[in-house]
Enzyme design. Sequence first.
Site, PDB file in Angstrom:
ATOM      1  CB  CYS A 167      17.804  65.261 -26.466  1.00 57.03           C
ATOM      2  SG  CYS A 167      16.136  65.886 -26.563  1.00 57.03           S
ATOM      3  NE  ARG A 218       7.967  66.558 -30.411  1.00 57.79           N
ATOM      4  CZ  ARG A 218       8.408  67.610 -29.747  1.00 57.79           C
ATOM      5  NH1 ARG A 218       7.542  68.494 -29.295  1.00 57.79           N
ATOM      6  NH2 ARG A 218       9.695  67.778 -29.533  1.00 57.79           N
ATOM      7  CD  GLN A 271      12.846  70.380 -31.713  1.00 56.98           C
ATOM      8  OE1 GLN A 271      13.674  71.006 -31.050  1.00 56.98           O
ATOM      9  NE2 GLN A 271      12.241  69.301 -31.261  1.00 56.98           N
ATOM     10  CG  ASP A 293      16.992  70.473 -30.928  1.00 51.49           C
ATOM     11  OD1 ASP A 293      17.052  71.245 -29.953  1.00 51.49           O
ATOM     12  OD2 ASP A 293      16.767  69.251 -30.816  1.00 51.49           O
ATOM     13  CG  HIS A 306      20.518  68.863 -27.336  1.00 43.80           C
ATOM     14  ND1 HIS A 306      20.109  68.518 -28.604  1.00 43.80           N
ATOM     15  CD2 HIS A 306      19.411  68.789 -26.541  1.00 43.80           C
ATOM     16  CE1 HIS A 306      18.819  68.227 -28.572  1.00 43.80           C
ATOM     17  NE2 HIS A 306      18.361  68.383 -27.347  1.00 43.80           N
ATOM     18  CE  LYS A 348       8.670  73.080 -21.959  1.00 48.56           C
ATOM     19  NZ  LYS A 348       7.998  72.966 -23.249  1.00 48.56           N
ATOM     20  CG  HIS A 356      17.251  69.891 -24.010  1.00 48.46           C
ATOM     21  ND1 HIS A 356      16.940  68.707 -24.639  1.00 48.46           N
ATOM     22  CD2 HIS A 356      17.724  69.546 -22.785  1.00 48.46           C
ATOM     23  CE1 HIS A 356      17.210  67.695 -23.823  1.00 48.46           C
ATOM     24  NE2 HIS A 356      17.682  68.176 -22.692  1.00 48.46           N
TER      25      HIS A 356
HETATM   26  C1  TSB Z   1      14.662  72.114 -27.771  1.00 45.59           C
HETATM   27  N1  TSB Z   1      14.384  68.462 -26.835  1.00 45.59           N
HETATM   28  C2  TSB Z   1      13.940  69.815 -26.958  1.00 45.59           C
HETATM   29  C3  TSB Z   1      14.836  70.586 -27.895  1.00 45.59           C
HETATM   30  O1  TSB Z   1      16.178  70.288 -27.650  1.00 45.59           O
HETATM   31  C4  TSB Z   1      12.477  69.807 -27.475  1.00 45.59           C
HETATM   32  O2  TSB Z   1      12.131  68.981 -28.304  1.00 45.59           O
HETATM   33  N2  TSB Z   1      11.683  70.741 -26.988  1.00 45.59           N
HETATM   34  S1  TSB Z   1      10.137  70.929 -27.367  1.00 45.59           S
HETATM   35  O3  TSB Z   1       9.426  69.706 -27.210  1.00 45.59           O
HETATM   36  O4  TSB Z   1       9.652  72.040 -26.606  1.00 45.59           O
HETATM   37  O5  TSB Z   1      10.037  71.306 -28.873  1.00 45.59           O
HETATM   38  C5  TSB Z   1      10.768  72.414 -29.367  1.00 45.59           C
HETATM   39  C6  TSB Z   1       9.866  73.384 -30.095  1.00 45.59           C
HETATM   40  O6  TSB Z   1       9.175  72.736 -31.151  1.00 45.59           O
HETATM   41  C7  TSB Z   1       8.752  73.965 -29.258  1.00 45.59           C
HETATM   42  O7  TSB Z   1       9.220  75.025 -28.487  1.00 45.59           O
HETATM   43  C8  TSB Z   1       7.759  74.418 -30.309  1.00 45.59           C
HETATM   44  O8  TSB Z   1       8.090  75.710 -30.786  1.00 45.59           O
HETATM   45  C9  TSB Z   1       7.973  73.435 -31.445  1.00 45.59           C
HETATM   46  N3  TSB Z   1       6.910  72.406 -31.550  1.00 45.59           N
HETATM   47  C10 TSB Z   1       6.579  71.482 -30.629  1.00 45.59           C
HETATM   48  N4  TSB Z   1       5.587  70.679 -31.077  1.00 45.59           N
HETATM   49  C11 TSB Z   1       5.290  71.107 -32.339  1.00 45.59           C
HETATM   50  C12 TSB Z   1       4.352  70.686 -33.344  1.00 45.59           C
HETATM   51  N5  TSB Z   1       3.550  69.654 -33.148  1.00 45.59           N
HETATM   52  N6  TSB Z   1       4.324  71.362 -34.515  1.00 45.59           N
HETATM   53  C13 TSB Z   1       5.152  72.403 -34.731  1.00 45.59           C
HETATM   54  N7  TSB Z   1       6.052  72.820 -33.836  1.00 45.59           N
HETATM   55  C14 TSB Z   1       6.127  72.203 -32.649  1.00 45.59           C
HETATM   56 ZN    ZN Z   2      16.445  68.306 -26.654  1.00 49.14          ZN
END
Ligand code: TSB
Ligand code: ZN
Length: 641
Positions: free
Chosen positions: A335, A364, A382, A384, A386, A470, A516
Amino acid sequence: MLKVTLKDGSKLEVNEGESILDVAKRISEGLARNATCGEVDGKVKDLRYELQKDCNLVIHTFQEDDLEGKKAYWHTTSHIMAQAVKRLFPDVKIAIGPAIDDGFYYDFDVEKPFTDEDKAKIEEEMKKIIKEDLKIERFSLPREEALKLMKNEPYKVELIKDLPEGEEISFYKQGDFTDLCAGPHVMSTGKIRTVKILSSSGAYWRGSEKNKMLQRIYAISFPKSSMLEEHLKILEEAKQRDHRKIGKEQELFMTHELVGSGLPMYLPNGATIRRILERYIADKEIALGYMHVYTPSLANVELYKTSGHWDHYKEDMFPVMKMENEELVLRPMNCPHHMLIYKNKLHSYRDLPIRIGELAHDFRYEASGSVCGLERVREMCQNDSHIFVTPEQIKDVFGEVVKLILDVYKDFGFNDYSFRLSLRDKNNKEKYFDDDKMWELAESQLREILTELKIPFYEAEGEAAFYGPKLDVQIKTAIGHDITISTCQLDFLLPQRFELEYIGEDGKAHRPVVIHRAILGTFDRFLSFLIEEYKGAFPAWLAPVQVKILPITDNQHEYSNKLKEQFMKKGIRVVVDDRNEKTGYKIREAQLEKVPYMLVVGSKEVEENLVAVRSRKDGDIGTMKVEEFESKILKEIEEKK
Ligand code: TSB
Ligand code: ZN
């Protein structure tokens, strides 16, 4: 006399001081036999609990849709496990042993992990305790006496010390064993019929890596042995479907301790599927007006201080890397980069919505105990985006995203998922940006939108992002994890933190809102889900190998290779199995590999430019012209059948 209102609304008159079990007996002998616990005015209680005033009463039994009933039964079995362990290994210290959604576990402090032999002995001892049909009694003690009673169990002492002043400290005793416990428990150990130890693993005391590693034993029990058999069958099926097992068998991905935990590597087959997913979703988004960008995975820590990630998301991030006089971090989300891309240019209300998309890598720090194959990783990619909107556009764009999610799920044939409205936990000021007004507005708007869009959803507190609520799409994995695939999030915070603007119809500056969203979530998690959904049998458009050509003898090798080249030019993924093996053997192997089509070629096929086609699904489907097969499979790929 007391008035007791039952679940179906009917009323009973009972004497003051009658136990829940007495009430069950009044209703029927069968109910009294099967009851495991009760619920008085919404509070779970033992069957031995004595009623003192008029109340609403639910009597729980062990049955499919009665989790409370099953949990009391399983919790009792967990005490039986601890008792068995103490009898066999008196030096072991006992920690906690709760019921979970599918059975129970107990954590033990032992020198060495339990062996399979130990576990078999424990199971035998548990069966003995069940046979002994020990009466289970409840009592409570003042703090000092409770500490004295548990003086040889350091984990229990710690738990007692943590109990708030004034809270009842209760114990359950069965024969030679007493455990600190809030209950509820069934009346005697003989109520348990069958028990099975399922697995064991290491688990940190209180879930923290800073504490000692204990040994956790998982088990389950049932009132009928047929129920246990059925459960073991389901577990076995789930094991077969586990994406980690199929991922290894089909050479989709691998992990290596030298690379690290939560850092899988995609092998050619898995990489093929991932590439198809990437192209599929990027093409779809671009056709809908998304603008795709590339941004770096590293950034100055100041970027995350500006966005708020540093204050609310630091725990999930890898630590800072100091370079000369810069402090860099691996990004956990994209983001902030996208906010700056928006800010790079002046925008008018006419330009909105602006949809910035990226297939972007994030990092992460997931706990080592929680990483799981491709499902939960530490480096992820992702899908992703925005979307920058005016406040008036929120609803339409949200609807557009939900429609995209549903379209995509249709292409993959998914039916089994649910929508979760993820809200903040008001009391957690660390995890959530502190602005009650902003949250109330965002949460109520989102709830309204979902109701208007007629999306059935359930609500969950404490699952929001730090910047806003969300809509998450939840699925259950083979081994029972509840995970999010797609997500669509409403955010009033980041536009404010980055001071984003657009020029409105009135010629003045206004603040946009950010949505998002990730449709496939991450390619990693999405692939883990696909593997389990299809049990490794990918439809033709996704299969790493779509066609396997099986020449019967060496004489057909040239023809087979010519076909292969012809198909490859059309983009079909094809291999020739030219090993010197029997055709039946090659077919069986291709079938196990879940290849959608096998083409058997012998001398007749070569002479007449034919192929004998076997499909994974329907077996032998006859001999046809090469061109006919080619258009058949191309159509199937095109239609994502
Ligand atoms: C959607 N900022 C928002 C983005 O713009 C975001 O990061 N959202 S999130 O934290 O929910 O992450 C998006 C998606 O990543 C989640 O819905 C999930 O499907 C996937 N995700 C989250 N953590 C992990 C992980 N550790 N391993 C694999 N996929 C993951
Ligand atoms: Zn985001």
